[in-house]
Design a protein around this motif. Structure first.
Motif, PDB file in Angstrom:
ATOM      1  N   GLU A 117       0.831  -1.199   0.000  1.00 57.35           N
ATOM      2  CA  GLU A 117       0.000   0.000   0.000  1.00 57.35           C
ATOM      3  C   GLU A 117       0.868   1.253   0.000  1.00 57.35           C
ATOM      4  OE1 GLU A 117      -2.860   0.059   3.115  1.00 57.35           O
ATOM      5  OE2 GLU A 117      -4.009  -1.625   2.304  1.00 57.35           O
ATOM      6  N   VAL A 118       0.493   2.185  -0.838  1.00 58.57           N
ATOM      7  CA  VAL A 118       1.172   3.480  -0.932  1.00 58.57           C
ATOM      8  C   VAL A 118       0.123   4.571  -0.774  1.00 58.57           C
ATOM      9  CG1 VAL A 118       2.552   5.031  -2.368  1.00 58.57           C
ATOM     10  CG2 VAL A 118       2.947   2.549  -2.476  1.00 58.57           C
ATOM     11  N   ALA A 119       0.334   5.456   0.193  1.00 60.07           N
ATOM     12  CA  ALA A 119      -0.603   6.561   0.413  1.00 60.07           C
ATOM     13  C   ALA A 119       0.012   7.854  -0.095  1.00 60.07           C
ATOM     14  CB  ALA A 119      -0.933   6.695   1.898  1.00 60.07           C
ATOM     15  N   LEU A 120      -0.823   8.735  -0.612  1.00 56.89           N
ATOM     16  CA  LEU A 120      -0.347  10.063  -0.987  1.00 56.89           C
ATOM     17  C   LEU A 120      -0.166  10.913   0.263  1.00 56.89           C
ATOM     18  CD1 LEU A 120      -2.513  10.996  -4.109  1.00 56.89           C
ATOM     19  CD2 LEU A 120      -0.200  10.076  -4.050  1.00 56.89           C
ATOM     20  N   ALA A 121       0.871  11.740   0.248  1.00 56.13           N
ATOM     21  CA  ALA A 121       1.059  12.688   1.354  1.00 56.13           C
ATOM     22  C   ALA A 121      -0.206  13.532   1.473  1.00 56.13           C
ATOM     23  CB  ALA A 121       2.281  13.565   1.088  1.00 56.13           C
ATOM     24  N   ARG A 122      -0.638  13.758   2.718  1.00 56.67           N
ATOM     25  CA  ARG A 122      -1.934  14.410   2.891  1.00 56.67           C
ATOM     26  C   ARG A 122      -1.973  15.231   4.182  1.00 56.67           C
ATOM     27  NH1 ARG A 122      -2.503   8.978   4.331  1.00 56.67           N
ATOM     28  NH2 ARG A 122      -3.608   8.560   6.307  1.00 56.67           N
ATOM     29  N   THR A 123      -2.991  16.060   4.265  1.00 56.70           N
ATOM     30  CA  THR A 123      -3.316  16.779   5.488  1.00 56.70           C
ATOM     31  C   THR A 123      -4.715  16.369   5.922  1.00 56.70           C
ATOM     32  OG1 THR A 123      -4.248  18.665   4.286  1.00 56.70           O
ATOM     33  CG2 THR A 123      -1.894  18.752   4.817  1.00 56.70           C
ATOM     34  N   GLU A 124      -5.039  16.652   7.171  1.00 59.34           N
ATOM     35  CA  GLU A 124      -6.362  16.333   7.696  1.00 59.34           C
ATOM     36  C   GLU A 124      -6.914  17.541   8.430  1.00 59.34           C
ATOM     37  OE1 GLU A 124      -5.571  13.028  10.221  1.00 59.34           O
ATOM     38  OE2 GLU A 124      -5.564  11.552   8.604  1.00 59.34           O
ATOM     39  N   VAL A 126      -9.883  14.914   4.425  1.00 60.09           N
ATOM     40  CA  VAL A 126      -8.508  14.660   4.002  1.00 60.09           C
ATOM     41  C   VAL A 126      -8.224  15.428   2.715  1.00 60.09           C
ATOM     42  CG1 VAL A 126      -6.917  12.884   3.190  1.00 60.09           C
ATOM     43  CG2 VAL A 126      -8.450  12.409   5.100  1.00 60.09           C
ATOM     44  N   HIS A 127      -7.032  16.019   2.663  1.00 60.26           N
ATOM     45  CA  HIS A 127      -6.621  16.758   1.465  1.00 60.26           C
ATOM     46  C   HIS A 127      -5.270  16.227   1.012  1.00 60.26           C
ATOM     47  CE1 HIS A 127      -5.758  20.000  -1.330  1.00 60.26           C
ATOM     48  NE2 HIS A 127      -4.623  20.217  -0.697  1.00 60.26           N
ATOM     49  N   ALA A 128      -5.187  15.800  -0.245  1.00 64.53           N
ATOM     50  CA  ALA A 128      -3.933  15.286  -0.804  1.00 64.53           C
ATOM     51  C   ALA A 128      -3.705  15.899  -2.175  1.00 64.53           C
ATOM     52  CB  ALA A 128      -3.981  13.761  -0.912  1.00 64.53           C
ATOM     53  N   ASP A 129      -2.542  16.504  -2.343  1.00 66.37           N
ATOM     54  CA  ASP A 129      -2.140  16.989  -3.673  1.00 66.37           C
ATOM     55  C   ASP A 129      -0.619  17.110  -3.692  1.00 66.37           C
ATOM     56  OD1 ASP A 129      -1.187  19.595  -2.897  1.00 66.37           O
ATOM     57  OD2 ASP A 129      -3.249  20.311  -2.840  1.00 66.37           O
TER      58      ASP A 129
END
Length: 359
Positions: free
Chosen positions: A55-62, A74-77
């Protein structure tokens, strides 16, 4: 691409990581999909590697939007940096990363806290998720051999968060407590419950803890914890309803509590206890429940070993209604005859073990 979280922590402690989490920085879901990754996360972008299936997750904020463990947006970009992603994590020892070249990225002092054996929150955003209190207790238990302690400022923050524990679903609470009970040193984590005011919020009757746990399974260890607080059957029934315990766990706790003070001095009381526990019904005894009872026997906390109870139960269950039916008994008379025969068999087994009919 970076390895993050618990795998980094465990590696630095000399432990074999159980799970390895990866985070990708500076990319998009479309890019990963174009490379053959399969998206599996609904709440936030998580992808499976096309070959290894890790599993690979995108860097994100919450961002907190409502109460509870799941009340986050959750916000990822591509603009979310690795440090920003690590900032949202719970404890500094879980907020480190390792690059593909082996470089340790540690913006919040996690390695020093590892060396000092301290569990310290990363930021005040920790307070947005009350589940992190229970996670902290679990980490203390899971890392028990290293004798980690909570940082003073983390203790104060957790104490202020305790009232928000009621926002959590009972399922999430039970999952975390079960993981704690199944840990290497559950008492090292559970001993903090009262200090952090968790006991007051969730289980005020469970203030005492065993000095050490004898059993291995979470179910049996829960019984050890419950029993040292001298609970009533009513208390157990109330907690079973509140925390939606499984039938097996409820039956196991009920058996342990009901038998905790019962000796063999009164065969009729013993027979009535068997009946109240459902041991004399037509269906066969639950083998999983029996295994739990035998495991709990290791504690030697009951006046009569559970193995002895189970043996006597099986002798009483062997009493058949057939002879009484053939003799023309029915209704109340049949029930009274079966009860009397069961009592005779049990009394014989108690007074002269191994001589009851059928042995």
């Amino acid at each position: 691409m970076y390895v993050v979280g618990g795998a980094v922590r465990d590696s630095l402690l000399g432990l074999a990581p159980k799970d390895i989490d990866y985070v990708a920085v500076g990319t998009t879901p479309d890019t990963l999909r174009d490379l053959g990754f399969q998206q599996v996360g609904q709440d936030f972008p998580v992808f499976l590697h096309p070959k290894s299936h890790v599993e690979v997750a995108l860097a994100r904020t919450e961002r907190k939007t409502q109460q509870g463990h799941t009340g986050f947006v959750v916000h990822a970009d591509p603009s979310v940096t690795l440090e920003t992603d690590l900032l949202r994590r719970d404890f500094t020892i879980n907020a480190m990363a390792i690059s593909r070249t082996g470089e340790l990225i540690d913006p919040f002092g996690g390695q020093q806290d590892l060396n000092d054996r301290l569990l310290r929150h990363v930021s005040t955003a920790f307070a947005e998720d009350p589940l992190r209190i229970l996670r902290g207790i679990r980490f203390l238990a899971q890392l028990g051999r290293f004798d980690f302690q909570l940082a003073d400022e983390t203790v104060h923050l957790m104490q202020s968060m305790a009232p928000s524990l009621t926002e959590l679903s009972v399922e999430r609470v039970i999952v975390e407590l079960d993981k704690t009970l199944a840990s290497e040193r559950p008492e090292h984590g559970l001993s903090q419950l009262a200090r952090l005011k968790v006991t007051d919020m969730l289980a005020p009757e469970l203030l005492k803890l065993p000095e050490r746990f004898v059993c291995k399974s979470a179910d049996a260890r829960l019984a050890e914890w419950v029993l040292c607080n001298e609970p009533t059957t009513e208390c157990v029934a109330r907690y079973a309803a509140t925390f939606r315990l499984t039938n097996r766990r409820s039956q196991f706790l009920s058996a342990v509590i009901r038998l905790k003070d019962l000796t063999l001095a009164n065969p009729q009381a013993c027979l009535d206890a068997m009946s109240q526990l459902g041991w004399l019904r037509g269906n066969a005894p639950n083998s999983a429940l029996d295994r739990l009872l035998l495991e709990f026997d290791q504690t030697q906390q009951l006046p009569v070993p559970l193995a002895r109870w189970m043996f006597m139960r099986d002798q009483v269950r062997a009493v058949s209604a057939t002879p009484f039916v053939n003799a023309g008994l029915s209704g109340k008379a049949l029930g009274e005859a079966i009860y009397a025969e069961r009592l005779r068999v049990l009394s014989t087994e108690i007074s002269a073990p191994g001589t009851a009919p059928g042995l």
